[in-house]
Design a protein around this motif. Structure first.
Motif, PDB file in Angstrom:
ATOM      1  N   GLU A 234      45.454  51.927  26.638  1.00 38.31           N
ATOM      2  CA  GLU A 234      44.721  52.219  27.872  1.00 38.31           C
ATOM      3  C   GLU A 234      44.416  53.715  27.999  1.00 38.31           C
ATOM      4  O   GLU A 234      43.300  54.114  28.339  1.00 38.31           O
ATOM      5  N   GLU A 235      45.428  54.552  27.735  1.00 37.83           N
ATOM      6  CA  GLU A 235      45.236  55.999  27.906  1.00 37.83           C
ATOM      7  C   GLU A 235      44.200  56.541  26.930  1.00 37.83           C
ATOM      8  O   GLU A 235      43.423  57.432  27.257  1.00 37.83           O
ATOM      9  N   ALA A 236      44.206  56.002  25.705  1.00 36.07           N
ATOM     10  CA  ALA A 236      43.217  56.444  24.721  1.00 36.07           C
ATOM     11  C   ALA A 236      41.810  56.061  25.163  1.00 36.07           C
ATOM     12  O   ALA A 236      40.858  56.842  25.009  1.00 36.07           O
ATOM     13  N   ALA A 237      41.662  54.871  25.723  1.00 38.89           N
ATOM     14  CA  ALA A 237      40.352  54.428  26.201  1.00 38.89           C
ATOM     15  C   ALA A 237      39.884  55.287  27.373  1.00 38.89           C
ATOM     16  O   ALA A 237      38.698  55.630  27.479  1.00 38.89           O
ATOM     17  N   ILE A 238      40.801  55.652  28.258  1.00 42.11           N
ATOM     18  CA  ILE A 238      40.439  56.505  29.388  1.00 42.11           C
ATOM     19  C   ILE A 238      40.014  57.892  28.894  1.00 42.11           C
ATOM     20  O   ILE A 238      39.052  58.477  29.392  1.00 42.11           O
ATOM     21  N   ALA A 239      40.715  58.396  27.879  1.00 39.45           N
ATOM     22  CA  ALA A 239      40.349  59.693  27.316  1.00 39.45           C
ATOM     23  C   ALA A 239      38.939  59.645  26.731  1.00 39.45           C
ATOM     24  O   ALA A 239      38.170  60.610  26.855  1.00 39.45           O
ATOM     25  N   SER A 240      38.571  58.520  26.111  1.00 40.64           N
ATOM     26  CA  SER A 240      37.226  58.383  25.545  1.00 40.64           C
ATOM     27  C   SER A 240      36.165  58.323  26.637  1.00 40.64           C
ATOM     28  O   SER A 240      35.086  58.907  26.511  1.00 40.64           O
ATOM     29  N   ALA A 241      36.485  57.619  27.737  1.00 45.52           N
ATOM     30  CA  ALA A 241      35.519  57.485  28.830  1.00 45.52           C
ATOM     31  C   ALA A 241      35.452  58.750  29.680  1.00 45.52           C
ATOM     32  O   ALA A 241      34.422  59.042  30.284  1.00 45.52           O
ATOM     33  N   GLY A 242      36.557  59.473  29.755  1.00 47.44           N
ATOM     34  CA  GLY A 242      36.615  60.680  30.569  1.00 47.44           C
ATOM     35  C   GLY A 242      37.327  60.499  31.885  1.00 47.44           C
ATOM     36  O   GLY A 242      37.870  61.459  32.446  1.00 47.44           O
ATOM     37  N   LEU A 243      37.360  59.256  32.408  1.00 47.48           N
ATOM     38  CA  LEU A 243      37.973  58.993  33.710  1.00 47.48           C
ATOM     39  C   LEU A 243      38.421  57.540  33.741  1.00 47.48           C
ATOM     40  O   LEU A 243      37.769  56.662  33.174  1.00 47.48           O
TER      41      LEU A 243
END
Length: 301
Positions: A234-243
């Motif tokens: 989840e955290e990696a995906a949020i980092a990719s999206a920015g928020l």
């Protein structure tokens, strides 16, 4: 002895441990403390077996016979179910236990979805994650939801007779987090930021309705929900999206992914619930025994 009042409880995990701690605190005797410890330790071991982290010496039916002592007060029973992991492995989970809380007798009954068991009037009382209430029955409005104490006001009585009573204190948070470059240095990741933000917001697919209820439709104007890939953290995906929004306690893993941890948008906590349409003297006595003011909880309805 009168028939015990049935209470729906989760079959495993943190919510069940929180329920057993509440029962032990209310009952205030060593036998209930022992019950909580035995069930929690057994299920943690069985989780490790299911994940392949531990190799059991005996098969599941032998372990079931060792763990269970059916019919005895304050003694747990367990059962087998199919886990939702790849291959659908069998997993030993909590089934039932009869407890005495100072003359109030309860039968804790394991259910995969306690909230839904209350909705269908199988039980008058039960425990489940507050998230389930937001995901299924809380009304979506333009303004967001900030406290579980306000949840009951947003439940349409036509949809369900279930109401939240109070929380158990096992709180984690749906937290807003993002990469520092997503916002100006002086700007915090909070509800006000979301109200002005346009772009991608990464969330778990199961929490789309919950996040919408918590933030409100007005704040989400111009926001596009995106989701992690099935095998992506989840955290990696949020980092990719920015928020994004993710359940967290300390936020240390988020920071490991270069994310700033923002506002705790909403507490996620196991809650005591009742079906308000199911009323009799035994249920009211059981509710009085279970409905105690827990200072560790953020929830008091």
């Amino acid at each position: 002895m009168s028939e015990p009042v049935p209470v729906a409880v989760p079959r495993k995990g943190r919510p069940l441990e929180a329920v057993l701690e509440r029962i032990a605190n209310v009952g205030a005797n060593d036998r209930l403390d022992d019950l909580a410890d035995r069930v929690s330790n057994t299920l943690r071991y069985e989780k490790a077996v299911t994940k392949g982290n531990v190799e059991a010496e005996h098969g599941p039916y032998d372990r079931l016979a060792e763990y269970s002592n059916p019919g005895e007060p304050n003694e747990p029973e367990f059962t087998l179910m199919r886990d939702d992991r790849d291959g659908k492995p069998r997993r030993i989970v909590f089934d039932a236990a009869t407890v005495d809380l100072g003359g109030v007798h309860l039968k804790l009954v394991g259910r995969e979805e306690p909230f839904r068991a209350l909705r269908t009037h199988e039980f008058a009382l039960g425990f489940d994650s507050a998230d389930l209430v937001l995901e299924e029955v809380v009304g979506i409005r333009a303004d967001g939801l900030t406290a579980i104490a306000d949840v009951n006001d947003r439940i349409d009585p036509v949809d369900t007779d279930v109401r939240v009573v109070n929380g158990l204190g096992d709180t984690v948070y749906h937290t807003l987090m993002g990469r520092p470059e997503t916002a100006d240095p002086a700007v915090e990741f909070d509800r006000d930021f979301i109200a002005d933000y346009e772009g991608e917001l990464c969330i778990s697919p199961r929490y789309e309705r919950l996040v919408t209820a918590v933030l409100g439709t007005a704040a989400l104007d111009g926001v596009e929900f995106v989701y992690p890939d099935p095998d992506e953290e989840e955290e990696a995906a949020i980092a990719s999206a920015g928020l994004g929004v993710y359940l967290t306690v300390t936020g240390s893993t988020a920071r490991d992914h270069g994310l700033d941890v923002g506002e705790h948008l909403f507490p996620s906590e196991t809650v005591l619930m009742r079906n308000a349409a199911e009323r009799d003297a035994a249920v009211e006595r059981a509710l009085d025994a279970l409905d105690v003011d827990e200072t560790a909880s953020e929830i008091r309805v």
